[in-house]
Design an enzyme around this catalytic site. Structure first.
Site, mmCIF file in Angstrom:
data_model
loop_
_atom_site.group_PDB
_atom_site.id
_atom_site.type_symbol
_atom_site.label_atom_id
_atom_site.label_comp_id
_atom_site.label_asym_id
_atom_site.label_seq_id
_atom_site.Cartn_x
_atom_site.Cartn_y
_atom_site.Cartn_z
ATOM 1 N N GLU A 1 -0.833 2.953 -5.053
ATOM 2 C CA GLU A 1 -0.306 2.895 -3.683
ATOM 3 C C GLU A 1 -0.630 4.227 -3.014
ATOM 4 O OE1 GLU A 1 3.667 0.186 -3.488
ATOM 5 O OE2 GLU A 1 3.905 2.023 -4.617
ATOM 6 N N VAL A 2 -1.279 4.173 -1.867
ATOM 7 C CA VAL A 2 -1.543 5.390 -1.097
ATOM 8 C C VAL A 2 -0.582 5.390 0.090
ATOM 9 C CG1 VAL A 2 -3.206 6.467 0.469
ATOM 10 C CG2 VAL A 2 -3.920 5.763 -1.823
#
Ligand code: 3HC
Length: 707
Positions: free
Chosen positions: A462-463
């Protein structure tokens, strides 16, 4: 424009497939027609002594049948016809009156490998890009252009089933060892070697292949009794692995065995029939959607007009614990960058480097890299107790203790020693990125990169951009995550981000159900039957009760009552029952191996396993509580698209792929039905089940996430 061209070289017809305007070769209808016509025209050409088939693409042989084409088919009969046409084309290749040699470089998959199987001799390059296999069952179908018939006849029954039933792809060295290809050469001489082989065959030479499967193979596969035994074992293993959720591998087994019993002709017919049935199943549709979503995500940076990412050559990792060293090891192995680790004392750094190295050792053991590559990669790993070596890093990822002040301090230290363009990424699982960024001088260079544990194995990243994060920082984090081999989704900076947000209520509900008297392993096995790789209580043991407790505290503080932690978890935390890493959680672990449920946990929790609610009720509570939260978070914009949400759940914690993800599953159930059932659950079990406003609104509008 033609996909197929050919020329005559000294009696050898050299045919090249290069599908115009396509990144990879696929065998769509038009290509098939061209191929049949080309083979037909050469069949009676007296100047052709043999034929060599090559790809005109740089790094791709053939990626298989055209997947886009078969998803448009609406019924089993049409799909069966498609498969039968593919078989006819390859029969033409197999029955070509002169020798046919294929030269393989790049991906040779599905229908592409089936074409190679129909040829009379196979030369492949030893390049890592050359990947050979039959991945069809991963799309919910089976090799339908003769693969279920020709592969077992070439490499033996057990080796063929091993490939086909798991949808495996092998590097060319392994393919060569298994007998899937006859010869291995460097790319520069592929064409020449293939032409030479064709010439030799034209002069009467024939390859001598060993009996597939060796002596044991002969005993097991050379007679109907032995084959029946192999089939029964395969059937049992499949049932254990799929829990009956995936029909394709069973059908593939059927196609293989039927062909061995009734001969090639009948086998092909049966194979086409089964292909036809599978191609229109809901499971296949869902798996194909995942294939396309994965491809889309490879190009999506999560923002409009994405600027060019910074090319990361040097990575700094702060914190050499399990996460930090996992990130370091995976970055070296996948992205081949210089990695410098930093921790407070040298003993920790040394331990971290050892753990990071294990990622490389594992690749060596599995023959993914050579000894030479292993030594070269290890040389890229270094560390120290100071920030030496960080000055030129383009990206620094911190994986220190999950505490705001500590992370802010690390940010400040890193800013002192790096240049203005360095990207600072926090591997936090719960702390808002904007809060961490506040403490820095360059909040626009700060971002979240939330990896999952163990980093080397978990496919999702997840960014998380903060409020001030620069677009270039986002693209840099996404691009580097991809280089590390991850499927990346860009999510909103909101408590728990996406994965932990929707996982929280699910795990909590499982813990509540234990308190109501359901056995721990009964809950887990129910969810495994439903399609998860592990149940919720095994999962929380893996993650660590302490980590889960921290996440749950953050979610509770942010969203209130519906995230109130199940009472038992705090008790477990106090008694040091932290899950796998402590040797005890819901289960016992001896020398790293999971044993049975630790029954003393019931006493500790004041729970009495006596049956509790019915299985259907448990299942509904666990699934619906997650779907409700997923719909709510999606409506808040935590993920940009339903696709990102579904891929996050599938790759983040193994939401059953054949159900398409939580949002697709919500669509399948229908918002109205979900609202009705959630209301009933809320009445019975409390407000945490109350349908979200977003879901109510969807129900009122008869809306869906996907068209
Ligand atoms: N059909 C249609 N499109 C395909 C395709 C296929 N078989 N294989 C790849 N593509 C498309 C991708 O969707 C992508 O399209 P886009 O550029 O519009 O997004 C493009 O080709 C490039 O693909 P990738 O981005 O995935 O390129 P990579 O270089 O990363 O990977 C690959 C290449 C390894 C070939 C990978 O694309 C792949 O695994 N493809 C699918 C292989 C497969 O499953 N084959 C079996 C097909 S079913 C079959 O053959 C049935 C037969 O038995 C009858």
């Amino acid at each position: 424009m033609a996909a197929i061209t050919w020329g005559l070289e000294d009696g050898i017809a050299v045919m090249v497939l290069d599908v115009p305007k396509a990144p990879v070769n696929t065998l769509g209808r038009a290509v098939k027609d061209e191929l049949i016509a080309a083979f037909a025209s050469l069949e009676h050409n007296p100047s052709v002594r043999a034929l060599v088939f090559l790809s005109g693409k740089q790094d791709n042989f053939i990626a298989g049948a055209d997947i886009e084409e078969f998803v448009r088919l609406s019924n089993a009969a049409e799909s069966e016809r498609l498969s039968a046409e593919g078989q006819e084309m390859l029969d033409r290749v197999a029955a070509f009156p002169r020798p046919v040699v294929v030269g393989i470089h790049g991906a040779c998959l599905g229908g592409g490998f089936e074409l190679a199987l129909a040829a009379h001799y196979r030369v492949a390059t030893d390049h890592p890009k050359t990947q050979i296999g039959l991945p069809e069952v991963q799309l919910g179908i089976l090799p339908g252009a003769g693969g279920c018939q020709r592969l077992p006849r070439l490499v033996g029954l057990r080796a063929a089933l091993d490939m086909i039933l798991a949808g495996k792809t092998e590097r060319s060295q392994k393919a060569f060892r298994l007998g899937m290809v006859d010869e291995l050469v460097p790319p520069s001489i592929l064409r020449r070697v293939a032409i030479d082989a064709a010439r030799r065959m034209a002069d009467g030479w024939r390859p001598r292949r060993k009996r597939p499967g060796g002596f044991v193979g002969f005993l097991l596969e050379g007679n109907p009794l032995g084959r029946a035994l192999v089939a029964r074992t395969a059937q049992r293993q499949l049932a254990e692995r799929t829990h009956g959720n995936y029909p394709a591998p069973f059908a593939a087994l059927d196609a293989v065995m039927y062909g061995l019993r009734h001969g090639m002709r009948e086998g092909l017919k049966h194979e086409a029939r089964l292909f036809g049935q599978l191609a229109v199943t809901d499971v296949s549709r869902k798996l194909v959607q995942i294939f396309f979503a994965t491809n889309q995500l490879k190009k999506d940076y999560g923002i409009p007009d994405p600027p060019r990412p910074i090319e990361v050559k040097r990575l700094g990792v702060v914190g050499s614990g399990f996460m930090g060293s996992g990130i370091a090891g995976t970055a070296v192995a996948q992205a081949i960058v210089d990695v410098r680790m930093r921790d407070t004392d040298l003993a920790r750094v040394a331990a971290g480097l050892r753990t990071a190295r294990e990622v490389l050792d594992d690749r060596l053991k599995r023959r993914r890299i050579s000894r030479y590559e292993h030594a070269r990669l290890i040389a890229l790993l270094s560390g120290g107790s100071g920030y030496a070596g960080f000055r030129r890093a383009e990206l620094v990822i911190e994986a220190v203790f999950e505490d705001l002040k500590t992370k802010q301090q690390v940010l400040q230290e890193v800013e002192q020693v790096t240049h203005d363009r360095t990207v600072f990424a926090s591997n936090t699982s719960t702390i808002p990125i904007s809060q961490i960024a506040q403490a820095g001088r360059r909040p626009e260079r700060v971002i979240g990169m939330h990896f999952f544990s163990p980093v080397a194995r978990m496919p999702l990243l997840e960014v998380i951009p903060g409020a001030a994060t620069d677009p270039e920082v986002i693209t840099t984090a996404v691009a580097f995550g991809r280089r590390m081999g991850k499927t990346v989704i860009v999510v909103q900076d909101s408590p728990g981000f996406w994965v932990n947000r929707i996982l929280g209520p699910y795990i909590n509900e499982a813990a509540l159900i234990v308190l109501e008297g359901v056995a721990i392993d009964a809950i887990d096995s129910l969810m495994v039957q439903w399609g998860f790789p592990v149940g919720p209580l095994t999962l929380v043991d893996e993650v660590g009760i302490d980590v889960a407790d921290k996440a749950s505290g953050v979610l509770h503080a942010a969203f209130g009552e519906r995230f109130a932690p199940a009472p038992g978890l705090a008790t477990m935390l106090k008694s040091g029952r932290l899950g796998r890493k402590a040797g005890k959680g819901f289960y016992r672990y001896v020398q790293g191996k999971k044993k049975g449920v630790d029954t003393s946990v019931y006493e500790e929790l004041g729970a009495h396993p006596n049956g509790g609610p019915r299985a259907a009720e448990i299942l509904q509570r666990l699934v619906y509580v997650m779907l409700n939260e997923a719909v709510r978070a999606a409506a808040e914009g935590v993920v940009h698209t339903p696709r990102d949400g579904d891929m996050g759940a599938i790759f983040g914690f193994g939401f059953p792929p054949f159900r398409g993800g939580p949002l697709r599953h919500a669509d399948d159930l229908g918002a109205e039905r979900l609202v009705g059932e959630l209301e009933r659950l809320a009445e019975r079990h409390g407000n945490r089940f109350a349908p979200s406003d977003a879901l109510r609104e969807m129900a009122a509008r008869h809306a869906k996430f996907y068209p």
